[in-house]
Design a protein around this motif. Structure first.
Motif, PDB file in Angstrom:
ATOM      1  N   TYR A 169      -9.762 -50.431 -30.142  1.00 23.23           N
ATOM      2  CA  TYR A 169      -9.043 -50.650 -31.217  1.00 23.23           C
ATOM      3  C   TYR A 169      -7.875 -49.395 -31.584  1.00 23.23           C
ATOM      4  O   TYR A 169      -6.586 -49.449 -32.078  1.00 23.23           O
ATOM      5  CB  TYR A 169     -10.142 -49.797 -32.855  1.00 23.23           C
ATOM      6  CG  TYR A 169     -11.181 -51.247 -32.768  1.00 23.23           C
ATOM      7  CD1 TYR A 169     -11.593 -52.497 -32.056  1.00 23.23           C
ATOM      8  CD2 TYR A 169     -11.766 -50.563 -32.934  1.00 23.23           C
ATOM      9  CE1 TYR A 169     -12.189 -53.000 -32.130  1.00 23.23           C
ATOM     10  CE2 TYR A 169     -13.419 -51.597 -33.657  1.00 23.23           C
ATOM     11  CZ  TYR A 169     -13.357 -52.653 -33.061  1.00 23.23           C
ATOM     12  OH  TYR A 169     -14.317 -53.791 -33.355  1.00 23.23           O
ATOM     13  N   ASN A 223     -11.424 -49.597 -39.216  1.00 23.48           N
ATOM     14  CA  ASN A 223     -11.641 -50.643 -39.166  1.00 23.48           C
ATOM     15  C   ASN A 223     -11.286 -51.094 -40.298  1.00 23.48           C
ATOM     16  O   ASN A 223     -12.550 -50.692 -41.269  1.00 23.48           O
ATOM     17  CB  ASN A 223     -11.464 -51.667 -38.340  1.00 23.48           C
ATOM     18  CG  ASN A 223     -10.452 -51.844 -36.798  1.00 23.48           C
ATOM     19  OD1 ASN A 223      -9.848 -51.063 -37.075  1.00 23.48           O
ATOM     20  ND2 ASN A 223     -11.367 -52.392 -35.842  1.00 23.48           N
ATOM     21  N   TYR A 225     -13.416 -53.817 -41.611  1.00 24.91           N
ATOM     22  CA  TYR A 225     -14.129 -54.457 -42.524  1.00 24.91           C
ATOM     23  C   TYR A 225     -15.942 -53.250 -42.093  1.00 24.91           C
ATOM     24  O   TYR A 225     -16.607 -53.521 -43.175  1.00 24.91           O
ATOM     25  CB  TYR A 225     -14.700 -55.456 -41.564  1.00 24.91           C
ATOM     26  CG  TYR A 225     -14.718 -55.004 -39.543  1.00 24.91           C
ATOM     27  CD1 TYR A 225     -15.363 -54.547 -39.476  1.00 24.91           C
ATOM     28  CD2 TYR A 225     -13.454 -54.909 -39.254  1.00 24.91           C
ATOM     29  CE1 TYR A 225     -15.536 -54.322 -37.957  1.00 24.91           C
ATOM     30  CE2 TYR A 225     -12.777 -54.669 -37.771  1.00 24.91           C
ATOM     31  CZ  TYR A 225     -13.932 -54.857 -37.300  1.00 24.91           C
ATOM     32  OH  TYR A 225     -13.849 -53.694 -36.047  1.00 24.91           O
ATOM     33  N   TYR A 226     -15.141 -52.416 -41.471  1.00 27.57           N
ATOM     34  CA  TYR A 226     -16.821 -51.321 -41.907  1.00 27.57           C
ATOM     35  C   TYR A 226     -16.596 -50.252 -43.178  1.00 27.57           C
ATOM     36  O   TYR A 226     -17.688 -50.031 -43.760  1.00 27.57           O
ATOM     37  CB  TYR A 226     -16.150 -49.929 -40.395  1.00 27.57           C
ATOM     38  CG  TYR A 226     -16.245 -50.852 -39.364  1.00 27.57           C
ATOM     39  CD1 TYR A 226     -17.523 -51.390 -38.877  1.00 27.57           C
ATOM     40  CD2 TYR A 226     -15.005 -50.685 -38.570  1.00 27.57           C
ATOM     41  CE1 TYR A 226     -17.773 -50.997 -37.763  1.00 27.57           C
ATOM     42  CE2 TYR A 226     -15.734 -51.149 -37.198  1.00 27.57           C
ATOM     43  CZ  TYR A 226     -16.845 -51.283 -37.002  1.00 27.57           C
ATOM     44  OH  TYR A 226     -16.830 -52.294 -35.149  1.00 27.57           O
TER      45      TYR A 226
END
Ligand code: FE
Length: 350
Positions: A169, A223, A225-226
């Motif tokens: 990432y 990120n 969505y975490y």
């Protein structure tokens, strides 16, 4: 069979025979073998919906590591028809290894914006994710941090937490900095971020939010969505506290937009069920599947117009960088070298 096809084409066979031929054609693609890095909880509802709609059965092998090696080693005998994975790095590695085939599909081109798919049709992004800042609600005022470039500001000295620079990432994020600022500019930036770190890069994305909660630092790079997963984590409710301590902040909203990555899919060169594999990827890019993706993992649908989940909506609208992921993929090796060159993972003060 070619003989029968010719007969059908010339309209010389009875309707009953044509029906028989159709059934035969479907039977050949009645199943698809899928290698998936994505977790069962996430894709099972998607695959069930696909089978219900098309009658095509999907056999899934969940791979944690070594998917590429397995496909490569098996060569033409590889059973995998399609692969499902996260991060542009993995998709591009499959392409570079020569194990994928180009797919031309009007549906995929219509559903997926160009910057989220391979120009040659080798891979297709199915969800996108933003690499955002989770900032301390208490210690960082709204508007204080607005861009990746701000991360080098001396006012943030000792206040930033991030995982290893070698993590896929982060490599993609650094590659995007090279694309926008050139290699020298990106190096200067990376040195600046390193100088502002609170500690040696370590842990996963959620560990950075935890560190903000614990007061180790004020800014976590993760990120998106975490954040959603922490907010809703009933099994590990302590993560809800980590999430409650931070504010999700999209970066570079005044200019190019927040850096984006994808999860995606591809069809293997050795696919025995190519038609089914293409149908599966087309299905995953469609409205129904895109909605499931959005709801279940707090990612962004790639298909324009599909609504975000309620949680994602709660973070407000945002602008994503439309830099092509193909470009980012090509700059990954240079980004990875920069991480070594500046000794990013050694942490601040080294
Ligand atoms: Fe992840």
């Amino acid at each position: 069979m070619p003989h029968l096809k010719r007969l059908i084409a010339t309209g010389l066979v009875a309707a009953a025979t044509v029906l028989g031929a159709t059934t035969w054609a479907q039977a050949a693609d009645q199943e698809v073998n899928l290698y998936s890095y994505r977790q069962p909880f996430l894709i099972k509802p998607l695959l069930d919906a696909f089978t219900k709609e098309t009658g095509i059965k999907v056999n899934v092998v969940f791979a944690k590591k070594g998917m590429l090696e397995k496909i490569k080693a098996a060569g033409d005998n590889s059973p995998a028809d399609a692969v499902l994975t996260v991060d542009i790095g993995r998709l591009y590695a499959l392409k570079e290894a020569g194990v994928l085939q180009a797919i031309k599909s009007d549906t995929l081109e219509k559903n997926i914006p160009a910057h989220f798919r391979d120009p040659e049709g080798m891979w297709f992004g199915l969800t996108s994710r933003a690499r955002v800042a989770l900032v301390s609600k208490e210690r960082v005022k709204p508007g204080e941090l607005t861009s990746y470039e701000d991360l080098t500001d001396p006012k943030f000295k000792g206040r930033i937490c991030i995982r290893s620079g070698k993590n896929a990432y982060n490599v993609a994020l650094i590659a995007s900095m090279i694309a926008h600022h050139g290699e020298e500019g990106a190096e200067k930036w990376l040195r600046g971020v390193k100088a502002n770190l609170a500690r040696k890069p370590q842990g996963n994305d959620r560990a950075q939010a935890k560190a903000v909660y614990e007061g180790v630092c004020d800014i976590a790079i993760t990120n998106n969505y975490y954040m959603g997963k922490m907010m809703t984590n009933d099994e590990k409710p302590e993560q809800k506290k980590w999430a409650a301590a931070v504010r999700l902040t999209y970066l570079n909203q005044g200019d190019r937009g927040n850096h984006m990555n994808v999860s995606g899919a591809a069809v293997t060169k050795s696919a025995k069920h190519k038609d089914g594999a293409v149908k599966l990827i087309e299905f995953l890019s469609g409205d129904a599947a895109q909605k499931i993706y959005a709801e279940d993992n707090q990612e962004y649908p790639v298909k324009p117009g599909v609504p975000y989940s309620k949680i994602v909506q709660s973070w407000g609208d945002f602008k994503g960088d439309t830099l092509s992921l193909e470009k980012i993929a090509k700059l990954r090796p240079a980004a990875s070298r920069l991480v070594d060159k500046v000794g990013f993972d050694e942490g601040p003060g080294s």
